[in-house]
Enzyme design. Sequence first.
Site, PDB file in Angstrom:
ATOM      1  CD  GLU A  71      -1.572  -1.810   3.334  1.00 47.72           C
ATOM      2  OE1 GLU A  71      -1.004  -1.845   4.438  1.00 47.72           O
ATOM      3  OE2 GLU A  71      -1.970  -0.765   2.808  1.00 47.72           O
ATOM      4  CB  SER A  72      -5.133  -7.873   1.109  1.00 50.96           C
ATOM      5  OG  SER A  72      -6.003  -7.025   1.819  1.00 50.96           O
TER       6      SER A  72
END
Length: 150
Positions: A71-72
Amino acid sequence: MTTFAAPPAPEAGPEAAAAWVNEAGSDTLAGRMGLTFLEAAPRRVVATMPVTGNTQLQRMLHGGASAVLAESLGSLGAALHAGEGRIAVGVDINATHHLPVRSGTVTGVATALHLGGSTASYEVVITDEAGHRVCTARITCAIHGRRKRG
């Protein structure tokens, strides 16, 4: 409250953007988990993460840590695609865990699948130090804010 200079212009290159994110994000979840961004551009984002400190009780890389890495990477790529004055937020993520990792460092590479005006999607491949695929994830981000008129 800490403030940071604006991110570098795209022409500064993916390494300059990665260095800016590493400094600006040091007190975020990504910073606490030890992510180090190596490249950051709308179409491709690369970062590493240590296994130590990001394991489950059995001392294997935690699946949630892989999801945080994915997700980062995808969120950063989407934010860079969105541009100044717009934000990108994750709305969907899924991850398939292929192999356990007990030590070393993993590397995540997010590759854009779709870069639209209101959404951006990425495939994220996470590999161990030997190059074995340990996780495959997909993230979709919604992009909010006014579009620049060209």
